[in-house]
Write a protein that holds these residues in place. Structure first.
Motif, PDB file in Angstrom:
ATOM      1  N   HIS A 110     121.843 -42.323-128.768  1.00  0.00           N
ATOM      2  CA  HIS A 110     121.144 -43.431-129.327  1.00  0.00           C
ATOM      3  C   HIS A 110     122.735 -44.291-130.483  1.00  0.00           C
ATOM      4  N   VAL A 111     123.590 -43.009-130.580  1.00  0.00           N
ATOM      5  CA  VAL A 111     124.829 -43.824-131.207  1.00  0.00           C
ATOM      6  C   VAL A 111     125.252 -44.720-130.278  1.00  0.00           C
ATOM      7  N   TRP A 115     126.528 -48.963-130.008  1.00  0.00           N
ATOM      8  CA  TRP A 115     127.928 -49.807-130.263  1.00  0.00           C
ATOM      9  C   TRP A 115     127.404 -51.278-129.628  1.00  0.00           C
ATOM     10  N   LEU A 116     126.820 -51.698-128.803  1.00  0.00           N
ATOM     11  CA  LEU A 116     125.768 -53.125-128.833  1.00  0.00           C
ATOM     12  C   LEU A 116     124.940 -53.486-129.059  1.00  0.00           C
ATOM     13  N   PHE A 117     125.163 -53.361-130.293  1.00  0.00           N
ATOM     14  CA  PHE A 117     123.780 -53.945-130.768  1.00  0.00           C
ATOM     15  C   PHE A 117     124.700 -54.535-132.514  1.00  0.00           C
ATOM     16  N   ASN A 118     125.086 -55.595-132.986  1.00  0.00           N
ATOM     17  CA  ASN A 118     125.232 -56.210-134.605  1.00  0.00           C
ATOM     18  C   ASN A 118     123.204 -56.022-135.313  1.00  0.00           C
ATOM     19  N   ILE A 136     127.865 -55.501-138.762  1.00  0.00           N
ATOM     20  CA  ILE A 136     128.027 -53.990-138.795  1.00  0.00           C
ATOM     21  C   ILE A 136     126.703 -53.805-138.144  1.00  0.00           C
ATOM     22  N   LYS A 137     128.350 -52.819-136.570  1.00  0.00           N
ATOM     23  CA  LYS A 137     127.276 -52.043-135.667  1.00  0.00           C
ATOM     24  C   LYS A 137     126.106 -51.967-135.789  1.00  0.00           C
ATOM     25  N   MET A 141     123.988 -47.074-138.252  1.00  0.00           N
ATOM     26  CA  MET A 141     122.511 -46.170-138.713  1.00  0.00           C
ATOM     27  C   MET A 141     122.613 -45.609-137.793  1.00  0.00           C
ATOM     28  N   TYR A 142     122.171 -45.718-136.835  1.00  0.00           N
ATOM     29  CA  TYR A 142     121.594 -44.406-135.966  1.00  0.00           C
ATOM     30  C   TYR A 142     122.870 -43.331-136.029  1.00  0.00           C
TER      31      TYR A 142
END
Length: 186
Positions: A110-111, A115-118, A136-137, A141-142
């Motif tokens: 999941h982490v 990294w693909l999404f902001n 922030i990526k 959060m993940y």
């Protein structure tokens, strides 16, 4: 050694989790003030509160797990003789370890996808110093999920070793698990 490491690691985690909780409450109160008093809702406090809540949970849950703070049905354990209860506890901890091992792997995956999404509203306000603001990526959060499961696994390993020692009759050699300064239900 694992007892010593967990004592220190979880104490730091509880302090960070408490700080995250305090900042989360401030962000929510700020949002309530701006939304209902100034009639101008801010775009970031709700996502910031979610971010902080995830990290608070990931860092506080291992300390609660270590102290037996999760909800459990323990009638059978109390009804069994001491060695039978220790054997049951060991079996349940081994099953928990298997679940946590899968959870660590899924958390890491999941982490990686994060990294693909902001974040939709959280950003580093570098524009305040003349640079461009950086979103922030979601991986940050993940990462709370992954970190929480890793810490739960480390605690689980300690609890397995403690259960083994109890099963072998070496309970007197076990250092007590210290309490942590956190609110809990009775």
């Amino acid at each position: 050694m694992l007892h010593w490491i967990n004592n220190r690691l979880l104490a730091v985690g509880v302090v960070i989790a408490s700080t995250a909780l305090a900042i989360m409450v401030l962000a929510i109160l700020l949002q309530v003030f701006f939304r209902y008093v100034l009639n101008n809702a801010l775009p970031w406090p709700e996502e910031a509160a979610r971010f902080l809540m995830l990290w608070m949970t990931g860092l506080a849950a291992p300390a609660a797990y270590r102290r037996g703070g999760f909800v459990a049905i323990d009638m059978l354990e109390y009804a069994l003789p001491r060695r039978g209860a220790a054997a049951l506890s060991l079996v349940l901890l081994i099953v928990s370890f298997a679940v946590l091992a899968v959870a660590v792997q899924l958390g890491w995956n999941h982490v990686g996808s994060g990294w693909l999404f902001n974040s939709s509203s959280l950003k580093l306000p570098l524009d305040l110093i003349g640079l461009q603001a950086v979103r922030i990526k979601l991986a940050w959060m993940y990462m709370s999920i992954f970190a929480g499961f890793v810490l739960l696994t480390v605690v689980n390993i300690e609890l397995i070793l403690r259960a083994l020692l109890r099963l072998l009759g070496h309970e007197d050699n076990l250092a007590p698990i210290p309490g942590v300064p956190m609110a809990e239900a009775e």
